[in-house]
Design an enzyme around this catalytic site. Structure first.
Site, PDB file in Angstrom:
ATOM      1  N   GLU A 260     -10.731   6.859   3.713  1.00 62.28           N
ATOM      2  CA  GLU A 260      -9.927   6.263   4.785  1.00 62.28           C
ATOM      3  C   GLU A 260      -9.367   7.323   5.730  1.00 62.28           C
ATOM      4  O   GLU A 260      -9.162   8.462   5.351  1.00 62.28           O
ATOM      5  CB  GLU A 260      -8.778   5.447   4.178  1.00 62.28           C
ATOM      6  CG  GLU A 260      -7.865   6.265   3.278  1.00 62.28           C
ATOM      7  CD  GLU A 260      -6.836   5.404   2.580  1.00 62.28           C
ATOM      8  OE1 GLU A 260      -6.117   4.666   3.273  1.00 62.28           O
ATOM      9  OE2 GLU A 260      -6.762   5.466   1.335  1.00 62.28           O
TER      10      GLU A 260
ATOM     11  N   ASP B 242       0.843  -1.189   0.000  1.00 62.05           N
ATOM     12  CA  ASP B 242       0.000   0.000   0.000  1.00 62.05           C
ATOM     13  C   ASP B 242       0.884   1.247   0.000  1.00 62.05           C
ATOM     14  O   ASP B 242       2.110   1.170   0.142  1.00 62.05           O
ATOM     15  CB  ASP B 242      -0.951  -0.024   1.199  1.00 62.05           C
ATOM     16  CG  ASP B 242      -2.259   0.704   0.918  1.00 62.05           C
ATOM     17  OD1 ASP B 242      -2.280   1.608   0.058  1.00 62.05           O
ATOM     18  OD2 ASP B 242      -3.274   0.370   1.567  1.00 62.05           O
TER      19      ASP B 242
END
Length: 610
Positions: A501, A304
């Site tokens: 997020e 990520d």
């Protein structure tokens, strides 16, 4: 290859078309190893390290760095757009420019270009924005999800991009988490079925020029973090610690990866979160022993965004820890030059064994060859003929159907719904009644999303209602819900404002005061009131559910508000069933079927119809 390309042309017309790879399933990626090994033998260490390096295009110091560092991949993060803007043309020109740079290198290995196309090609103006996954989970329709993914792949390919960081196969267990809407369901069965369907839709046959590489994310347990364990700022759950034994982790959070692998997914993204204190990005148990050795994953792992920065030690140690654990390509948005140098140094001094480097590059090249990227007879530049399908009426029709199927009717007192198209007057209220951005939520044009008219081509709920009614029906609107006196019925559209997020983590999930006030104002007019809730998760409704004569959970439906009107007016009966339990209070959050104190307002699987 001729047959594949002809079939791809048919797919352009018939939206549901998929190309079967074989009766037994997708072709094994390791079957390409003879070609891969021949190429690997020609590569220098610099060229190998370059394949493992993925910067964000917004941080590239120069286009020439693509060739200088032999980059195998580039991405655009949530707000990483072309300097010329977010248009279809600007994106296509950017990708073509970068791809040409990669093709100038000695071995002419094309780029994988990655983008978060999580509910359509959501970074690009005019793209069709589909419902977020939480809504799609309520459809329980894998055929629909596969079709949506195929259209998404088509629109992504129109810009020349060949890799989407989707599907998200998380199993959110605490709806206070800001990424809840990225999950199909709170239970693994729905996730594993719909996630596999999304992989099939995005990838199809990887050699199909209308397919894109899929990426199952975020491995593993991102939806199971303990409240308060977040390691980022003041957030609560995001990037936190999942405190479970391995058996439970497998039973709940790993199921979507098992089915994604069976569907042939070519890439998987390890998660920011930790598992019992160890970051997933540095866990050899998770990345190599389970995922690759046991489950037989033959594609490659992509970290990520800047995830290895959270590992312990200096930067060289962080790199070695992650690569040795099994990471194959590393998303290093800004630090690509440093990463390149440190990984090369680690390979030279044995900190990272060359066998591990070769394994990582082999996995990346397997996927590139399977995708036809090394086919010298096929241009790797964008096919601009696909522009005519981008944001098309045909694509929007599928999104509209997805909206219809995703709506969950929670309450319908005395048959208030469906509404009559011939009513004399309908009053629409609520802050989200005429707000396309609120309909779409986060990951829409920008990372966190925003309100108002974020992208062209969409239809708000208010606009959809006005289109649906008879020519003699008057539709009035007031965001605060006032002025409804004399109307036949009121429709109040309320809910969350966009977030993504980190920023979406919440301590409290009660409705906003302005939403409660809009319902009260509409109800004060003495007319039947229909409440439509736009949200990325179930909310605590308190008295709002009692005040509403009918209540519809519309989730984050995307650009096609007509789908909401279709159900409100009865052109289509509601079929959605809750894929998340709906808590009656904050104390019920995190309580699931099978728990002794399971007593939600609406149970998992609930949904009325007409």
């Amino acid at each position: 290859m001729v047959k594949i390309r002809f079939a791809a042309m048919l797919c352009l017309v018939g939206l549901g078309c998929l190309i079967a790879t074989s009766a037994s399933g997708p072709q094994k990626l390791s079957s390409f190893d003879p070609q891969v090994d021949a190429l690997l033998e020609k590569m220098t260490l610099d060229e190998k390290v370059g394949q493992m390096t993925q910067p964000d295009q917004s941080f590239l110091k120069s286009d020439s760095d693509i060739a200088k560092y032999y980059l195998g991949s580039v991405l655009s993060g949530g707000d990483s757009d072309p300097k010329e803007g977010n248009s279809l043309e600007a994106w296509t020109n950017l990708i073509d420019r970068y791809q040409k740079r990669a093709l100038e290198t000695r071995l002419s290995i094309p780029l994988l270009y990655g983008v978060d196309a999580v509910h359509g090609h959501n970074n690009v103006l005019g793209a069709v924005i589909f419902p977020q996954n939480i809504g799609l989970g309520c459809t329980r329709n894998p055929t629909l999800i596969e079709k949506i993914a195929r259209i998404t792949a088509n629109e992504v390919r129109a810009t020349g991009i060949n890799w989407g960081f989707a599907p998200c196969v998380t199993v959110p267990r605490d709806i206070r988490w800001g990424r809840t809407y990225e999950g199909y369901a709170e239970e693994p069965d729905g996730v594993k079925e719909l996630g596999a369907a999304a992989v099939r839709g995005l990838q199809g046959d990887l050699a199909d020029p209308l397919s894109i590489l899929a990426c199952a994310k975020h491995y593993v347990g991102d939806g199971g973090t303990s409240y308060g364990s977040s390691t980022v700022g003041a957030h609560l759950l995001d990037q936190g610690d999942t405190r479970l034994d391995e058996k439970t982790l497998r039973e709940i959070h790993m199921q979507g990866y098992i089915t994604a692998i069976r569907a042939g997914v070519g890439s998987i993204m390890p998660s920011y979160n930790s598992w019992n204190g160890l970051k997933c990005s540095g866990s050899k148990r998770l990345l190599t022993e389970i995922l690759k050795d046991e489950l037989g994953f033959e594609g490659f792992l992509i970290s990520d965004y800047g995830a290895i920065d959270a590992l312990p030690g200096d930067y060289k140690h962080k790199i070695a820890m992650s690569i040795n654990a099994g990471m194959d390509m590393v998303m290093v948005p800004q630090r690509y030059e440093e990463f390149f140098a440190k990984l090369k140094e680690g390979a030279q001094d044995g900190t990272v064994p060359m066998a591990r480097i070769d394994d990582a590059v082999r996995r990346i090249l397997r996927v590139k060859i399977a995708m036809g990227l090394m086919d010298k007879n096929h241009s790797q530049l964008a096919d601009r003929a696909l522009w005519k399908q981008f944001g098309s009426a045909e694509h929007r029709a599928v999104a509209r159907d997805a909206v219809r199927q995703s709506l969950v009717l929670l309450k319908n007192q005395q048959g208030v719904l469906p509404l009559a198209k011939t009513a004399k007057r309908i009053q629409v209220g609520g802050k989200s009644g005429d707000d396309l951005g609120n309909q779409c939520g986060g990951w829409t044009i920008t990372w966190q999303g925003s309100g108002d008219n974020v992208t062209p081509g969409g239809t708000t709920v208010l606009q959809a209602i006005r289109k649906a009614v008879s020519k003699d029906t008057k539709v009035t609107f007031a965001a605060d819900g006032k002025g409804a006196e004399g109307a036949d019925v009121g429709v109040v559209v309320i809910g969350e404002k966009p977030y993504a997020e980190m920023n979406g983590d919440r301590r409290d999930l009660h409705l906003a005061p302005e939403d409660v006030a809009a319902i009260d104002n509409m109800k004060a007019a003495g007319i039947p009131v229909v409440v439509v809730l736009l949200s990325g998760r179930p909310m605590i409704l308190d008295q709002a559910i009692d005040k509403a004569d009918a209540f519809v959970a519309a989730w984050l439906p995307g650009t096609e508000g007509d789908g909401v009107a279709d159900v409100l007016f009865g052109d289509y009966k509601p079929v959605g069933k809750l894929s998340f339990s709906w808590p009656r209070s904050m104390e019920q959050i995190g309580v699931h079927r099978g728990d002794a104190n399971y007593d939600p307002l609406y149970k998992y699987g609930y949904g009325l119809s007409y």
